[in-house]
Design an enzyme around this catalytic site. Structure first.
Site, PDB file in Angstrom:
ATOM      1  N   HIS A 362     102.278  37.408  14.504  1.00 31.31           N
ATOM      2  CA  HIS A 362     102.096  38.419  13.469  1.00 31.31           C
ATOM      3  C   HIS A 362     102.339  37.820  12.070  1.00 31.31           C
ATOM      4  CE1 HIS A 362     102.966  42.939  12.686  1.00 31.31           C
ATOM      5  NE2 HIS A 362     102.172  42.405  11.788  1.00 31.31           N
ATOM      6  N   ARG A 469      83.128  39.462  20.604  1.00 26.50           N
ATOM      7  CA  ARG A 469      83.812  39.174  21.876  1.00 26.50           C
ATOM      8  C   ARG A 469      84.358  40.482  22.445  1.00 26.50           C
ATOM      9  NH1 ARG A 469      85.663  34.279  18.778  1.00 26.50           N
ATOM     10  NH2 ARG A 469      85.229  32.463  20.065  1.00 26.50           N
ATOM     11  N   ARG A 505      78.546  40.235  23.136  1.00 28.08           N
ATOM     12  CA  ARG A 505      78.660  39.429  24.358  1.00 28.08           C
ATOM     13  C   ARG A 505      79.315  40.258  25.448  1.00 28.08           C
ATOM     14  NH1 ARG A 505      82.065  33.943  24.252  1.00 28.08           N
ATOM     15  NH2 ARG A 505      83.810  35.391  24.269  1.00 28.08           N
ATOM     16  N   GLU A 603      77.253  26.969  27.219  1.00 29.35           N
ATOM     17  CA  GLU A 603      78.616  26.447  27.111  1.00 29.35           C
ATOM     18  C   GLU A 603      79.051  25.698  28.362  1.00 29.35           C
ATOM     19  OE1 GLU A 603      81.226  29.734  26.168  1.00 29.35           O
ATOM     20  OE2 GLU A 603      80.236  31.091  27.553  1.00 29.35           O
ATOM     21  N   ASP A 627      83.660  25.911  24.537  1.00 31.15           N
ATOM     22  CA  ASP A 627      83.678  25.595  25.958  1.00 31.15           C
ATOM     23  C   ASP A 627      82.814  24.387  26.269  1.00 31.15           C
ATOM     24  OD1 ASP A 627      85.463  27.301  27.351  1.00 31.15           O
ATOM     25  OD2 ASP A 627      84.188  28.983  26.784  1.00 31.15           O
ATOM     26  N   CYS A 674      77.988  29.420  17.936  1.00 27.10           N
ATOM     27  CA  CYS A 674      79.016  30.412  17.632  1.00 27.10           C
ATOM     28  C   CYS A 674      80.425  29.930  17.960  1.00 27.10           C
ATOM     29  CB  CYS A 674      78.726  31.733  18.331  1.00 27.10           C
ATOM     30  SG  CYS A 674      78.787  31.612  20.119  1.00 27.10           S
TER      31      CYS A 674
END
Ligand code: PEP
Ligand code: MG
Length: 754
Positions: A362, A469, A505, A603, A627, A674
């Protein structure tokens, strides 16, 4: 001479490390050429300086201390001109700069040759003579040959890393503490150590007589903490965007939550006094958060701990003594909390250093929003000895210098200044198109996950969303969200950007993104049940999600669907089959919905080599370089042990990406990138050269990349790409790209992209 040369080279090649190689060179050359001094200067590309690294003849204390800005003095001239300089009296030359530290008063004769490797100047080899002396041609070629050999040894040893290590060995005070992660930026300031306010763990159990009075006292303490939080949030309101201020609201919600309030009150009713009951509830919460797979949620444990301490403080009536903070404060602590940060007036705070936590903490989130560098997770941080010490916080490389040398201090002050200038300059780009100088448009999209990402993405002028995402809204719940809940969430994102495209996605869980309510036990999670594999094995989850996404698009029609972790065409066929089914069902139900464009994430290495087959099934590709890098290099993207090997600029990764773009273009499919590399200015430049159609990145890096796009022509980027293919290592590629950015006047971005 030839004999000396051969022997020296053999010795240098046998040297176990760069420092010893350098010391052999300087002493052998001094003997062989019968000179009074031989020195080696190396280019510190990070700081853009030439540093004295070894000497036989000058004052050895000056090693690491004498630093010349690139191009400065005779040594700088040799480096810049990339040619030898042979002078019988150095001080007669207009570029001569007198450096008292090295004790050079008595020297006149000067011969300097550049040390060059792969067309890059790595440093300068210099000999000096007390008397006036014009060196013979054959002496000049001797030094040249030696310098060429030295170049191999230097680049072999990884010059810049060695420069830092070498300097660190020479003076303890330059020792840099290494953190696990950071928020970018540079700061010079004075450490102010903050300690945990009250030690909740040390509270014993104690029976209580008047239960109602105890509960009332507890409620009053919670109310007092809530007031503190509100005033902190009010103090930050002018400095933080609303969505980050919302983090304080989240703390207040947590404070009021039934689990926290109710749990403690229950403990008091069972006969424990308020501090004891509070300790138990907080401990349970901390454990629950720490057990979570998602790093973002795991970090919430320290927020809970912080809230517990604050309530205790009020219960014990030890109200925090208002501390006075000086300008240029760097907040330092074992586990610096967001609320401790909020206690420092924003105009006085320049950096944060915490032994615990990560960039998902945080406190780091707020620091990033304030543009303050924070280095997190320094295991060996000597917190007890730091108060009042001068520190340099290097958020680009996750390191902290304690009592920095003058040279390092000045360098970071300069960097700080340049950054301030840079961000003002970047703001001006928000409304301008992302277009190269030769008119090629490269849309820059934002990566989002939380709804709080929407505002910064819109504010920086993103052309849409290149990667939404969807697992993030799943991660911050305690059960699967319903179709309607999902639809509402997706709708907000699609609506916020409409008519600009939003690429949604489908669920990419597994690997390091585990849902707390859908645990998967595997030995090798990254090679296991991940992304599309889970979706296809659980069509009920996938169909619900696809229906929600398609419905969210109603009337907006700016949706594109993206499938993650695809390794073969069978998966695409199955997924497309399910998407069609969901679409048809919705039409049957009377909804008027368009069928969206569908894309595949590239990926997994197997996908790289099946582009034509995949292109026959989908409309576009998006390269997940995070990835792809991990799978091509066999380097776990989250393992700090092998973090040095993880490099998206590795030539093999670049070749794979280039291959995908070429193959996709041959069958008229567009390609976006991306992964994180899209937001790295140097990598973006290369992708531009490869002809990528768009880039998608976190909002924080978007304007920097836009600046790069607007500063080059695509043909310049292509030329650079041709040069990159000659290089065999990611580090050399980065160095070349950095040099190109510097040459184009974008030096400030070089630090940002590191
Ligand atoms: C990627 O792998 O590059 C990517 C964008 O996906 P994620 O980081 O979510 O795995
Ligand atoms: Mg991925």
């Amino acid at each position: 001479m030839l004999d000396t040369l051969r022997r020296t080279i053999q010795e240098v090649n046998r040297a176990p490390d760069l420092p010893r190689a350098l010391s052999i060179i300087v002493s052998r050359v001094k003997q062989a050429m019968v000179v009074d001094v031989c020195s080696v200067y190396l280019l510190d590309s990070e700081l853009d300086q030439i540093v004295l690294m070894a000497t036989d003849g000058y004052n050895s204390d000056a090693v690491g201390e004498v630093r010349l800005r690139a191009g400065q003095g005779l040594v700088g001239l040799v480096a810049r001109r990339e040619e030898a300089l042979n002078l019988d009296d150095a001080s007669d030359h207009p570029a001569y700069v007198f450096t008292s530290k090295i004790g050079e008063e008595p020297f006149h004769g000067f011969l300097g040759v550049p040390i060059i490797q792969h067309r890059h100047v790595l440093g300068v080899l210099v000999v000096r003579q007390r008397e006036r002396r014009r060196f013979a041609e054959q002496e000049e070629t001797f030094l040249f040959t030696l310098a060429a050999q030295l170049a191999g040894a230097i680049s072999h040893a990884g010059a810049s890393g060695e420069i830092n290590r070498l300097l660190q060995q020479s003076d303890e005070s330059r020792y840099a503490l290494k953190g696990a992660s950071a928020t970018p930026g540079a700061a010079v300031g004075v450490a102010r150590v903050v300690y945990p306010m009250a030690n909740l763990e040390a509270i014993p159990d104690r029976p209580v007589d008047d239960i109602d009075a105890e509960i009332a006292e507890f409620r009053a303490a919670v109310a007092a903490v809530e007031r503190d939080m509100r005033s902190m949030s009010a103090r930050m309101v002018d400095s933080l965007p609303v969505e980050d201020i919302a983090l304080f609201d989240a703390l207040i919600l947590m404070l009021r939550s039934e689990n926290l309030m109710g749990g403690t009150i229950e403990g008091i009713r069972a006969g424990n006094w308020a501090p004891g009951a509070l300790r138990n509830t907080i401990a349970e919460h901390v454990d629950a958060f720490e057990d979570m797979e998602d790093p973002y949620l795991r970090e919430r444990a320290s927020d809970v701990r912080d809230l517990g301490r604050r309530i205790l403080q009020h219960l014990q009536s030890i109200h925090p003594v208002a501390r006075k903070f000086e300008p240029d404060t760097i907040l330092v602590g074992e586990d610096v909390s967001a609320s401790q940060l909020a206690e420092v007036p924003v105009n006085l705070l320049v950096g944060v250093v915490s032994a615990r936590g990560s960039s998902a903490s945080h406190v780091a989130i707020i620091a990033r929003a304030l543009g303050i560098p924070a280095v997190m997770g320094i295991d060996d941080l000597p917190v007890g000895r730091l108060d009042g010490q001068e520190l340099v916080v290097d958020g680009y490389q996750s390191r902290v210098f304690v009592r920095p040398s003058q040279a390092i201090r000045n360098e970071f002050l300069r960097l700080q200044r340049e950054e301030a200038e840079l961000s003002t300059e970047l703001q001006g780009l928000t409304r301008l198109a992302s277009e190269t100088r030769d008119g090629v448009r490269i849309p820059l999209y934002a990566n989002t996950g939380l709804l709080t990402d929407i505002t910064p993405s819109l504010r920086c002028g993103a052309d849409g969303v290149g990667l939404y995402r969807t697992e993030i809204p799943f991660l911050i719940r305690d059960r699967f969200p319903s179709e309607e809940e999902q639809r509402r969430t997706y709708r907000q994102v699609l609506e916020a950007f409409a008519p600009a495209p939003v690429t949604v996605r489908t669920l990419d869980i597994g690997g390091d993104k585990m849902l707390p309510y859908f645990p998967v036990e595997e030995d090798n999670p990254f090679l296991g049940w991940r992304g599309i594999r889970i979706s296809l094995d659980h069509p009920e989850i996938f169909l619900t999600q696809v229906r929600a996404i398609l419905r969210a698009n109603a009337g907006l029609n700016n949706l594109q669907l993206l499938l993650p972790m695809v390794s073969g065409v069978g998966e695409i066929d199955s997924a497309v089959g399910l998407i069609r089914r969901a679409h048809e069902e919705l039409l049957d139900e009377g909804e008027e919905l368009v069928y969206p464009k569908i894309g595949v994430m590239i990926e997994v290495p197997s996908a790289v080599y099946q582009i034509p087959a995949m292109a026959a099934r989908v409309d576009f590709f998006s390269i997940g370089s995070n990835d792809l890098t991990q799978y091509l290099l066999a380097v776990d993207r989250n393992n700090s042990q092998v973090a040095e090997l993880y490099d998206a600029l590795h030539p093999s990764v670049l070749r794979a990406i280039h291959h995908v773009i070429q193959e996709a273009h041959a069958v008229e499919r567009s390609v976006s990138v991306c992964g994180e590399m899209a937001g790295d200015p140097v990598a973006a430049l290369l992708l531009l050269g490869m002809g990528v159609d768009s880039l998608s990145m976190s909002a924080a890096g978007l304007l920097r990349v836009k600046w790069v796009v607007r500063s080059f022509t695509q043909s310049q980027a292509q030329k650079l790409l041709d040069e990159v293919w000659e290089l065999e290592e990611g580090s050399a590629i980065r160095a070349l790209l950095n040099a190109s950015l510097e040459a184009a006047g974008l030096g400030g971005l070089v630090h940002a992209g590191r």
